[in-house]
Design a protein around this motif. Structure first.
Motif, PDB file in Angstrom:
ATOM      1  N   GLN A 261      31.382  73.690 -28.817  1.00 58.39           N
ATOM      2  CA  GLN A 261      30.486  74.365 -27.875  1.00 58.39           C
ATOM      3  C   GLN A 261      31.140  74.371 -26.500  1.00 58.39           C
ATOM      4  OE1 GLN A 261      26.523  72.565 -27.979  1.00 58.39           O
ATOM      5  NE2 GLN A 261      27.002  71.767 -30.002  1.00 58.39           N
ATOM      6  N   ASP A 272      28.309  81.049 -25.977  1.00 63.89           N
ATOM      7  CA  ASP A 272      27.809  79.722 -26.341  1.00 63.89           C
ATOM      8  C   ASP A 272      26.302  79.823 -26.452  1.00 63.89           C
ATOM      9  OD1 ASP A 272      28.000  76.370 -24.816  1.00 63.89           O
ATOM     10  OD2 ASP A 272      27.346  77.079 -26.786  1.00 63.89           O
ATOM     11  N   GLY A 358      29.719  71.103 -23.090  1.00 67.72           N
ATOM     12  CA  GLY A 358      28.997  71.603 -24.246  1.00 67.72           C
ATOM     13  C   GLY A 358      27.675  70.876 -24.381  1.00 67.72           C
TER      14      GLY A 358
END
Lengths: 415, 212
Positions: A261, A272, A358
């Motif tokens: 991510q 994302d 992420g």
């Protein structure tokens, strides 16, 4: 990111002068890039912070030897054809901090030392503020409490500043083979601001901050951002890291399959779009021109940092434009939902925060107000899983730079 | 649960009608019961999370359905872990408590911006569950970690090997019963397989300096 020497408290390098005077007196001359523990029968038995804990004492997983150009303790097994990597296997795990295990049985009710201790433990998994905010959201979800707008906005300030610190930290790694002076200066300036903002365990609580961030603190933060801006303006990621174009490619399909991510996914030209229902550190938009090479990842980091700086300025200015009385009133509303008044039910709750690297997820299981289980899932494990694919067809000289471009935290992987 | 109606497009013009997926919520339970009748599950809406409690053997079946069904659309794998919870012992007095290992799978829906959890109690003697790596390759890491730290086995996992613990480590440190002061065998660098790689390099391969 700590250096290898900070991760390995008893490590040392061979003395090159001694080696030059009497070759072979210390170790094989080929080892001059490698780091080994000082004595084989006295392996480091401490945590990465130099403290000993019963569990971490015997959960030391040696991946020696290590190359000092690596940002984290990783054991790399590379198959080579000439000087290019054809296959890579990655081994991780040096010292286990046992963060999750040490949180068991601790209370999450109230504002006592037990609760603060849980937040401090979980904040050791870098980036600490993201882990702490995710834990706070998980506790709030369990208790069905929605924090006030003021609390959310001030948490967002910390998250934005954390993004600046993270981005600068990644860009400042010497192993990238570029001039990192400006990045290092920006990192130091931003890290000092974040440390100041998070002083007194300000964000280490659920339902509300320990105290609101005062007006003069926000004014000071806004002024001191000029220092960060000054160094940041000297960064030109597209130009500085151009030598890494085309190397260390992780394409969008592979990235998604591995659960990658954040910047590494967006650098591959993918959005994302991992669902994140709580706080967010960066926008999920993709830049379609990027192909997932090391250069792309660094360009995305630079863009994230720039955007976070701009957003931080806007939010701080907006918070200063608001009447303080209104802010105080909002803080009073929060007091009504303070930890002392909230009933913590038994059950399982999760939360997700989109951090600088992420999505960070936390799962807690609570019984009788105490933690039965705390699970922290930072994005770094997926990044480690991506390394074998990204390292294929990379020149041996670029291996360290490709690894550095991912921005992996060892302490997030080894919990 | 009522399935959203579909319209039959006219034969002379291209179809333009699309049926939007049903937002999960109270209807997700009914969806599962209607389309997966052989899976016995208990469903609870826990805040904004739909929780399904199933038998361990049915975890993959339910997960596959939630991933592939257009109305459920739970295509994002968030996490997989084990939670150890105390429960009253069956057949014993009220004071007897046992520790049960629960498998918890966290999924999310990109389309509906919703979350789902699948929970299953694992058998104490043989704590196994079907691997989800066929549905989500990124599940390999959490499953491997669950195996190492809690002693539960994902059946048919493609690469079950140690990630965080050295070879020869005895026990599962994630479990509450694991004694923190338990001694473990020490792995010295001379025993570590990584040393073999360096020996191979010294045998005369021509490599780059590896310097930054």
């Amino acid at each position: 990111m700590r250096t290898i020497l900070e991760e390995l408290p008893f490590a040392l390098f061979p003395d090159l002068q001694k080696e030059s005077d009497d070759p072979g007196v210390q170790s094989d001359p080929l080892d001059d890039d490698l780091v080994r523990p000082a004595a084989e029968d006295e392996l480091p038995r401490s945590t990465a912070r130099g403290r000993k804990s019963p569990l971490s004492r015997h959960m030391t997983h040696v991946v020696d030897p290590l190359d000092r150009s690596l940002p984290v303790p990783l054991g790399l097994k590379l198959s080579l054809e000439g000087a290019r990597v054809t296959e890579a296997a990655v081994d991780t795990g040096y010292t286990h901090q046992a963060l999750e295990r040490r949180c068991l049985g601790r209370s999450i009710v109230g504002t006592g030392d037990d609760v603060t201790g849980v937040f401090r433990l979980i904040a050791r998994a870098e980036p600490g503020i993201v882990s702490a905010l995710t834990l706070a959201r998980a506790i709030e979800r369990l208790c069905r409490v929605t924090p006030s707008v003021t609390t959310t906005k001030q948490r967002q300030l910390a998250l934005d500043l954390s993004t600046v610190v993270e981005s600068a930290q990644v860009l400042a790694q010497p192993s990238l083979g570029a001039d990192v002076v400006a990045a290092r200066a920006a990192w130091r300036a931003a890290a000092a601001l974040l440390e100041g903002l998070c002083a007194d365990d300000l964000f280490f609580s659920a339902f509300r901050l320990r105290r609101p961030v005062a007006r003069d603190e926000r004014q000071s933060l806004l002024r001191q951002l000029d220092d960060v801006d000054e160094h940041w303006a000297r960064l030109d990621a597209r130009k500085s890291y151009a030598h890494l174009q085309g190397t260390g490619v992780l394409n969008a399909r592979s990235a998604r399959a591995l659960g990658v991510q954040g910047p590494a996914l967006r650098a591959a030209g993918a959005v994302d779009d991992t669902p994140t229902l709580d706080l967010e550190a960066a926008t999920p938009a993709a830049t379609l021109e990027l192909i997932g090479d090391a250069w792309s990842r660094l360009v995305v980091r630079h863009a994230d940092g720039s955007e976070a700086l701009a957003r931080l300025r806007r939010r701080l200015q907006a918070s200063l434009d608001v009447d303080d009385a209104a802010v105080d009133a909002a803080a009073t509303d929060v007091d009504a939902a303070s930890a002392a008044n909230v009933v913590v039910p038994d059950g399982i709750a999760t939360a997700q925060v989109r951090g600088p690297s992420g999505g960070c997820a936390v799962l807690i299981s609570v019984a009788g107000g105490k933690l039965e289980r705390l699970r922290l899932r930072p994005p770094d494990l997926a990044l480690i899983a991506a390394l074998p694919r990204a390292l294929v067809d990379v020149s041996l000289d670029d291996v360290a730079a490709v690894i550095a471009s991912f921005g992996i935290h060892a302490s997030a992987v080894d919990r | 649960m009522t399935t959203p109606p579909t319209t039959t497009p006219p034969t002379t013009t291209p179809p333009t009608v699309t049926t939007p997926p049903t937002k999960p919520g109270a209807s997700l339970e009914a969806l599962v019961r209607a389309r997966l009748p052989r899976v016995r599950c208990e469903a609870v809406v826990d805040g904004d999370v739909d929780v399904f409690v199933v038998a361990a053997v049915d975890v993959k079946v339910l997960a596959a359905f939630l991933q592939s069904d257009r109305d459920a659309a739970c295509d994002a794998f968030v996490d997989l872990t084990v939670v150890e919870r105390a429960a009253p012992a069956s057949g014993g007095s009220g004071a007897d408590v046992v520790s049960l290992r629960w498998l918890v799978v966290c999924l999310a829906s990109r389309a509906h911006d919703g979350r789902v959890q699948i929970r299953a109690v694992l058998d104490d003697e043989e704590p196994v569950f079907p691997t989800l790596t066929g549905l989500w390759p990124q599940a390999w890491g959490p499953e491997r970690e669950a195996w190492e730290m809690f002693g539960v086995t994902p059946l048919q996992h493609p690469s079950l090997r140690r990630t965080l613990l050295p070879e020869g480590f005895a026990g599962h440190p994630g479990r509450g019963r694991y004694k923190l002061r338990k001694s473990q065998p020490q792995v010295t660098p001379s025993q570590h397989p990584a040393r073999v790689v360096i020996d191979d390099v010294r045998a005369g391969d021509v490599v780059g300096g590896g310097r930054p």
